[in-house]
Design an enzyme around this catalytic site. Structure first.
Site, PDB file in Angstrom:
ATOM      1  N   SER A  86       0.836  -1.196   0.000  1.00 19.28           N
ATOM      2  CA  SER A  86       0.000   0.000   0.000  1.00 19.28           C
ATOM      3  C   SER A  86       0.867   1.240   0.000  1.00 19.28           C
ATOM      4  CB  SER A  86      -0.882   0.019   1.248  1.00 19.28           C
ATOM      5  OG  SER A  86      -0.105   0.325   2.400  1.00 19.28           O
ATOM      6  N   ASP A  87       0.343   2.328  -0.583  1.00 20.82           N
ATOM      7  CA  ASP A  87       0.986   3.604  -0.327  1.00 20.82           C
ATOM      8  C   ASP A  87       0.834   3.892   1.168  1.00 20.82           C
ATOM      9  OD1 ASP A  87       2.296   5.998  -0.615  1.00 20.82           O
ATOM     10  OD2 ASP A  87       1.109   6.678  -2.317  1.00 20.82           O
ATOM     11  N   CYS A  88       1.696   4.743   1.685  1.00 16.64           N
ATOM     12  CA  CYS A  88       1.851   4.809   3.147  1.00 16.64           C
ATOM     13  C   CYS A  88       0.598   5.323   3.849  1.00 16.64           C
ATOM     14  CB  CYS A  88       3.070   5.638   3.488  1.00 16.64           C
ATOM     15  SG  CYS A  88       4.574   4.811   2.909  1.00 16.64           S
TER      16      CYS A  88
END
Length: 774
Positions: free
Chosen positions: A286-288
């Site tokens: 996932s993006d952060c």
């Protein structure tokens, strides 16, 4: 003369230092640990799949959950250390992620030009070479204990809207160029050691992510409405090429929703497409904090446990393997307790991440025994690496205007230079975002000082340029010198992650400064633009007092040297714009939130990128001139190509009728390509590097692009000589178009190839093989 890329690569190949830093303790399977070294997962001779299965089978649920996040926990009883997955290497090893630190034996790393600049070279060989250097330095830093082996780069989103603050990180607006860059750079990073990985790259951010913060809409709340046609035709293309051709080890999903579903919880995108159709051999991250975002900000689920379950499985489909952020470690165990998730589904996620770590050799014991264990501090910032950074900057510079010609400047006639502008003596501005600590810097002022005496005036305190207090002294400098160079443009205060632009004009009073200095200048005035995104500089294009305009992007640590080499003709510029430069009125009434690529006459929507927009531009995609002249001619090319169709499929009986568009899945695409031989002659007065761009204009159709790039090649052509270049055009990949239902088809009939001013028509004709079922 600049060292050639061939020599650079030879030096890179031959000049690897055997010097190493202090030995790094093994991440796992320490040969001195009498217990763990005997576990099957530590046996290098066993198949990786067997080793991973053995490891997963030894862990408790709590230990497994601790591995689902970027700062993965240690498992001391199995001899496994903690690991930080998040490192960045967009255009050099970066310390943006917590997995990498500079200092001590590693004070910096080679900082190459920002990606948009390197993309302007249209040189896939260069892109891969940069990847190899970056991975050499990354491995050296890993061996020194200050970096990881998993790098969340490159960014392969399409530069769809010219205001996007992160457009600078991308290879531009053309899906094929972006995909080719992705595959090339990833190959350079990951190496070619079979199933083993030098470092693990990651193509991000999947998908339709190209808005950060515009007009009250941010990436955490944006729901991108994307048609099936645009998804297949534009947004999917670079990621598909990255996975299928680059064999990337990871894909990162984005913050935004696509058609109402968060990308990080969408099984159609992640399971069906990335894992299923494209067969990703690796993990999805996932993006952060995007899992936390779709729970707390998008309110996609009612409980955090549901969000955790959706991230990992989304129904019965495996989605995420790794969460950048703490969300999964906080809520996954509770999701299991509530029956929303089972341990086997967590095992499936770990299978993908642990396999990548095994492929990196992290479970092979002593790091120095690995193929890259000899890399150390002396393999970072080497002269050869820094020379490649300079060469990359030279190749990415684009000459936009040369009236007169005013360029190149002469050391004989232009012995004094007024260098003016807020970007004239910058350092970190040149390396753009997602950069690390550079080995050193050569500013534009320092570069020009190698060729001539200089008078330096900022003109503006910074790129915001809110005051004219320094205008008069800048104009005085221009009156005193043989030539004037204005280094203007943007920086990260204007365009950056979480910062989209609202307009395309130069900030503040920059335009006023440029025009006044040009009017006062005794000699030729050259405008150098430093930026990631395009700028409307129509005023300068139309001002006869401004003889030359040069775009340098963010040219990296050696940017000043490359700029001066181009201005004084040591380097003949050969870069081409990887994105369209629009006038300001293009965006005046155009919301960034409208994702449609194609124009709409009914509502006045103009369309996006050179493939679909046919209005006025400042400079078109692919624009870039040279100090010499190149003439193209087609030496050989077919006029008709047969497209064999599989008659045992449900192909139409009307398939052979000219004008029909055949499903790609109904054609026998294997080896369905043709060659074009192009002669390129240098008829000017200077040796030069030429970028050959080959476009195809499909037969007329309301859902086909105006034209599309099908091939590009870089070549060096000496004065008075001619080079013959072979171009291979794969019919299914590059001459196909996508219909409104998202189905890729090959239009039958005449396709027009455009190579410079030369056009050639190739007729595609279907031929039936086998029996057609009615």
């Amino acid at each position: 003369m600049p060292i050639s890329l061939v020599v650079i690569l030879l030096v890179l190949f031959l000049g690897v230092s055997l010097q190493t830093s202090e030995a790094l303790d093994p991440f796992a399977c320490d040969p001195e640990d009498g217990t763990s070294r005997n576990f099957p997962f530590c046996q290098v001779k066993l198949p990786i799949q067997s080793r991973v299965s053995d490891l997963i089978g030894r862990m408790t649920l709590q230990e497994k959950v601790g591995l689902l996040v970027n700062d993965a926990a240690a498992v001391p009883r199995l001899g496994i250390k903690g690991y930080e997955w998040w490192s960045e290497a967009l255009h050099g090893v970066s310390n943006v992620g917590p997995g990498t630190q500079f200092g001590g034996a590693f004070p910096g790393a080679t900082s190459f030009p920002q990606v948009i600049t390197t993309a302007a070279s249209f040189n896939a060989t260069l892109w891969e070479a940069i990847g190899r250097v970056v991975s050499d330095e990354a491995r050296a830093m890993f061996n020194g204990g200050v970096a990881g082996l998993t790098y969340w780069s490159p960014n392969v989103n399409i530069f769809r809207d010219p205001r996007w603050g992160r457009g600078q990180e991308t290879p531009g607006e053309d899906p094929v160029v972006v995909g080719k860059y992705a595959a090339s750079y990833v190959r350079g990073l990951q190496g070619n050691d079979g199933d083993r990985l030098k470092v693990a790259a990651c193509c991000k951010h999947f998908t339709a992510y190209d808005l950060d913060n515009w007009n009250g809409v941010d990436r955490f709340h944006f729901n991108a409405q994307v048609s099936k046609q645009d998804m297949e035709d534009t947004f999917d293309v670079p990621f598909r090429m990255c996975v299928k051709e680059g064999k990337v080890a990871s894909v990162m999903c984005s913050y935004n929703q696509v058609n109402g579903i968060p990308t990080c919880a969408d099984p159609k995108l992640l399971k069906k497409t990335v894992r299923g159709r494209w067969k990703l051999d690796g993990y999805i991250v996932s993006d952060c904090n995007s899992v936390g975002v779709y729970y707390s900000q998008q309110h996609y689920t009612t409980t955090p446990e549901e969000a955790a379950a959706d991230a990992i499985k989304a129904g019965h489909n495996l989605c995420l393997d790794l969460d950048c952020g703490p969300f999964l470690v906080q809520h996954t165990e509770d999701a299991v307790k509530k029956g929303l998730l089972n341990e086997a589904e967590i095992n499936n996620a770990l299978l993908n991440t642990l396999t990548v770590q095994m492929r990196l050799g992290m479970f092979d014991g002593e790091p120095s025994s690995k193929p890259y264990g000899n890399l150390g501090p002396k393999d970072v910032c080497t002269p050869a690496h820094q020379e490649l950074a300079l060469e990359a900057a030279r190749q990415g510079i684009v000459l936009l205007k040369n009236h007169g010609p005013s360029l190149p400047l002469s050391t004989r006639h232009h012995q004094s230079i007024a260098i003016i502008g807020p970007n004239s003596n910058v350092t970190v501005t040149m390396i753009g975002n997602y950069a690390g600590v550079a080995c050193g810097y050569t500013t534009p002022l320092q570069g020009i000082e190698r060729y001539a005496k200089t008078i330096y005036q900022q003109g503006c305190a910074d790129v915001a340029c809110v005051s004219d207090q320094q205008f008069d002294v800048a104009m005085d400098a221009a009156r005193q010198t043989d030539a004037t160079v204005l280094v203007m443009g943007l920086d990260q205060s204007i365009e950056a992650e979480s910062r989209d632009r609202t307009e395309l004009l130069l900030p503040g009073r920059q335009q006023e400064l440029i025009s006044k200095v040009a009017a006062a200048s005794k000699g030729p005035t050259i405008l150098v633009l430093m930026s990631g995104g395009p700028i409307d500089v129509s005023f300068a294009e139309n001002d006869p007092k401004i003889g030359g305009i040069v775009w340098v992007g963010y040219p990296g640590q050696a940017g000043g040297a490359a700029i001066s080499d181009v201005l004084f003709g040591t380097t003949n510029p050969g870069g081409k714009l990887p994105m369209t430069w629009y006038p300001q009125d293009y965006v005046t009434n155009l919301p960034m939130t409208n994702m449609a690529m194609r124009p709409s006459k009914s509502n006045g929507y103009p369309g996006r990128t050179y493939r679909f927009y046919k209005g006025k531009v400042v400079y078109p995609f692919g624009h870039g001139i040279s100090y010499t002249n190149f003439v193209h001619s087609i030496a050989s090319a077919p006029t008709m190509v047969s497209v064999p169709l599989d008659g045992h499929r449900q192909a139409s009986r009307n398939a052979t009728i000219s004008g029909k568009a055949i499903r790609v899945t109904h054609a026998r695409c294997n080896r369905l390509s043709f060659g074009v031989q192009v002669d390129v002659k240098n008829t000017g007065s200077m040796d030069g590097t030429h970028t050959l761009l080959v476009y195809s204009k499909p037969p007329a159709g309301h859902w086909a692009p105006l034209k599309q790039l099908v091939a590009f090649k870089k070549m060096h052509v000496a004065v008075g000589t001619q080079q013959r270049v072979g171009i291979n055009v794969h019919v299914c990949k590059f001459l196909s178009v996508v219909d409104k239902s998202g189905i890729r088809r090959i239009p039958m009939g005449a396709h027009s190839l455009h190579i410079g001013d030369v056009k050639h028509s190739v007729s595609l004709q279907a031929s039936i093989i086998g029996v057609i079922k009615s």
